[in-house]
Design an enzyme around this catalytic site. Structure first.
Site, short mmCIF file in Angstrom:
data_model
loop_
_atom_site.label_atom_id
_atom_site.label_comp_id
_atom_site.label_asym_id
_atom_site.label_seq_id
_atom_site.Cartn_x
_atom_site.Cartn_y
_atom_site.Cartn_z
N SER A 406 0.82 -1.21 0.00
CA SER A 406 0.00 0.00 0.00
C SER A 406 0.86 1.26 0.00
CB SER A 406 -0.95 0.01 1.20
OG SER A 406 -0.25 -0.29 2.36
N HIS A 427 -3.33 -2.77 -5.79
CA HIS A 427 -3.59 -2.42 -4.39
C HIS A 427 -5.07 -2.64 -4.07
CE1 HIS A 427 -3.84 0.82 -1.04
NE2 HIS A 427 -3.55 -0.38 -0.53
N GLU A 439 -6.56 -0.09 -6.90
CA GLU A 439 -5.60 0.85 -7.48
C GLU A 439 -4.60 0.03 -8.30
OE1 GLU A 439 -4.22 2.85 -3.89
OE2 GLU A 439 -5.06 4.73 -4.59
N ASN A 477 -4.32 6.49 -0.13
CA ASN A 477 -3.66 6.63 1.18
C ASN A 477 -2.93 7.96 1.31
OD1 ASN A 477 -4.59 4.29 2.28
ND2 ASN A 477 -2.78 3.07 1.79
#
Ligand code: T1G
Length: 653
Positions: A406, A427, A439, A477
């Site tokens: 991540s 991801h 992702e 994130n």
């Protein structure tokens, strides 16, 4: 012409052919109305079948027309003409009869469908309500409770369920819809035409107390979205008003919602979600076929990814360090599949076959023939590098190597891998078999073929794949980290964790940032901050409150204490004086005189922080478009879809 008539006296078959989903464009509505008028005067015709070419029955009004001035004939008038027709109309349904498509079937006198068909009124997902009689006719066929459930959830029902609840009259054998409809029409055409749906009574009208309960439940679930409550209210109005007044009332609600900011945002999200896979450089690229996948690491993420792959029909081999860990991982996957089974998402037969075929083992050589292998192991670059080196010796030179990391730098991982063009980031978001966001991380060396394959795999897993470049935290994130920084600043400036959490729940987030951290574990963020400490910009404001909680071992629900206290393992935390004391101390150290924050101010500061980070991500080329960023935040981080996303909100302030 998208609407044509095939005359086979005494039957007529009206065909709609308006690819890709037979949406009710102006031309289709006009064609339908003209067909109805023409057939009403054709004495040779005793019954009419309405059927669609291509992959589906009418999938609704043409959403692309919503931004334009509405053109007559309006759909409610077309449906009323069908209903008033002197001959019975039989809707022959395959694919998905949705929204206006479902409403057209309700204006017909009979409805037949193949078993694979679905019928639904998903207008709430666009911030609307059914605007062509759906809330008035549906309860007359399936009852108030089922009607409210359908119009507020937006979820379609399978044909078998539709038959059970009275929404359709008969199930046609697969691949014989037209023939079955002809036989059905032939058998019915000499019968008295059934009472038009809108003329039938509503038999299960709820009393005042039940009505209040229904509306309260929907309001709480809607978390600020207007359309579910409006849709339910329109069904309830249909119980108490004349059909004519109920239809007028429904139309007024619909028109008002169509102009609402929520509907504009939801329509934007509908198209944005379909835009993420339209990537110019991949347009002509043929993705590789993926049939057998390896998953290395059977923890929460690895097991979730394996489950998602199994549910999409892929063969999966999961690798763990030893046979015990492999068996534990297999049980983790089977347990998740049992939940899918109990929810009716898979059949018993399907569950059994997956259980038989799914392999979890420590024998690395079992990965020899996989098309793609994804790692979901410990988040450490050296460990991942070793794994990829081992995989290079086991798998074929073209096997795609994916990482679920991540935040680690996938370019570095690719550089140290044999054939770096096969390395890609995929991801997933936990729970990986449920969360729609994926992702897809494009490294400097990945080939377009491998990238296209990553997107194709995402679609096969029924995810929404979004392209991201390599940076710390990729898109989601990274924005989450700026969101949390802003929350920490406001803590130090005078807000409390509960004020911020309440403000963000009121904004429409499923959870506030602090309760979310308590659920996920404060140690994750702490580890990230320690990882980034050597390169942190010392001129950037840094709030120590979270670190101090972590230094006390307060990691959230799992330790009984975090931002809140969780007495006796309670799921709902309560404010904690230790946290308050630390906040006060840190304000004093920073020389801050605390100020109060309104919920709106909290929301604005957070929204602006998200959009600001989003613009940086765009300018660095990490994300392709603002709408991709909005899709990431909506699908992966609980940003309320009816607000369109941080970029949409700021652009439409
Ligand atoms: N209008 C216009 N375009 C539509 C459309 C629609 N209703 N539905 C799909 N498309 C386009 C979509 O943008 C994509 O285009 C292509 O069709 C394939 O879609 C009066 C007011 C039907 C289950 O909400 O749920 O009726 O990207 O990629 O995965 O009360 O599309 O190829 O250029 O989604 O196979 C109510 C919305 C409207 C249904 C097919 N109806 N559509 O899924 O393909 S409001 C809906 C879907 C209404 C009435 C009210 C899905 C699908 P492109 P896709 P799919």
């Amino acid at each position: 012409m998208p609407v044509s008539i095939e005359l086979n006296p005494p039957l007529a078959i009206v065909h709609i052919n308006n690819p890709p989903v037979n949406a009710l464009s102006h031309e289709v509505r006009l064609g339908l109305l003209n067909a109805c008028k023409k057939l009403n005067t054709d004495q040779a015709i005793k019954a009419v079948i309405l059927i669609c070419d291509g992959r589906t029955f009418i999938a609704g009004a043409d959403i692309r027309e919503f931004g334009q001035p509405p053109e007559e004939p309006h759909l409610p008038d077309v449906i009323s003409s069908l209903e008033a027709s002197t001959k019975p109309w039989i809707a022959a349904i395959h694919g998905t009869a949705l929204g206006g498509g479902c409403e057209v079937t309700l204006g017909c006198h009979y409805r037949v469908a193949v078993p694979s068909a679905k019928l639904g009124l998903p207008e709430v997902n666009l911030g609307l309500i059914p605007g062509a009689g759906g809330t008035v006719r549906l309860p007359r066929l399936v009852g108030v409770q089922k009607a409210i459930e359908m119009v507020t959830s937006g979820k379609p029902v399978k044909a078998s369920k539709a038959k059970e609840i009275g929404l359709i009259d008969a199930l046609a054998p697969d691949h014989q819809l037209e023939q079955f409809a002809i036989e059905f029409a032939t058998s019915m055409m000499n019968e008295p035409t059934p009472l038009a749906v809108s003329k039938r009574p509503i038999t299960d009208i709820p009393n005042l107390a039940e009505t209040a309960d229904i509306l309260a439940g929907i309001k709480a679930k809607a978390r600020g979205q207007l359309s579910p409550l409006e849709a339910a209210s329109s069904v309830l109005d249909a119980c108490n008003l004349s059909v004519e007044d109920a239809l007028k009332n429904e139309r007024q609600r619909f028109v008002k919602l169509k102009e609402s900011s929520q509907s504009k945002a939801l329509r934007y999200a509908f198209f944005a979600e379909r835009q993420t896979t339209k990537i110019d450089e991949l347009k002509e690229v043929e993705p590789r076929e993926i049939n057998h996948c390896g998953v290395v690491g059977g923890g929460t993420m690895g097991a979730g990814i394996a489950t998602a792959m199994l549910l999409s029909g892929l063969q999966v081999t999961l690798i763990e360090q030893d046979e015990d860990e492999a068996a534990t991982a297999k049980n983790r996957v089977i347990k998740t599949l049992e939940a899918s089974l109990s929810r009716g998402l898979i059949t018993q037969a399907r569950f059994e076959s997956i259980k038989t075929d799914f392999k979890a083992t420590s024998q690395f050589e079992k990965l020899k023939s996989v098309d793609l292998v994804i790692e979901a192991i410990f988040e450490d670059m050296a460990v991942k590098r070793d794994l990829f080196e081992k995989l290079s010796k086991t798998c074929s030179k073209d096997t795609i190597f994916a990482t679920n990391t991540s935040y680690l730098n996938i370019n570095e991982l690719a550089e140290s891998t044999v054939n770096p063009e096969r390395v890609i980031g995929l991801h997933f978001f936990s729970p990986a078999h449920i969360m729609k966001l994926l992702e897809v991380i494009k490294t400097d060396t990945v080939s377009n073929e491998v990238l296209a394959t990553g997107f194709a795999l995402g679609k096969k897993l029924r995810k929404v794949p979004v392209l991201s470049g390599v940076c710390d935290g990729f898109i989601g994130n990274r924005i989450l980290s700026s969101y949390r920084k802003q929350c920490d600043y406001m803590l130090e400036d005078g807000a409390s964790p509960q004020e911020i959490d309440e403000a963000m729940r009121a904004f429409g987030m499923a959870m506030g940032p602090f309760e979310m951290q308590d659920m996920a574990g404060l140690d994750i963020g702490w580890a990230n901050r320690k990882r980034l400490a050597p390169t942190r910009d010392l001129n950037e404001r840094y709030v120590k409150i979270a670190d101090r909680l972590c230094e006390l071992g307060r990691f959230g629900q799992k330790t009984g204490f975090g931002w809140y206290e969780y007495p006796n393992g309670a799921r709902k935390g309560i404010p904690d004086s230790t946290v308050e004391a630390i906040i006060v101390e840190e304000r004093a150290i920073a020389g801050i005189i605390p100020k109060s924050f309104s919920p709106e101010e909290i929301q604005t500061r957070i929204l602006d922080a998200m959009a600001c980070e989003g613009h940086k991500i765009l300018s660095e080329g990490i994300a392709r478009s603002a709408s991709d960023i909005d899709m990431v935040m909506i699908l992966g981080y609980g940003f309320p879809r009816w607000r369109g996303g941080p970029m949409f909100m700021v652009q439409n302030k």
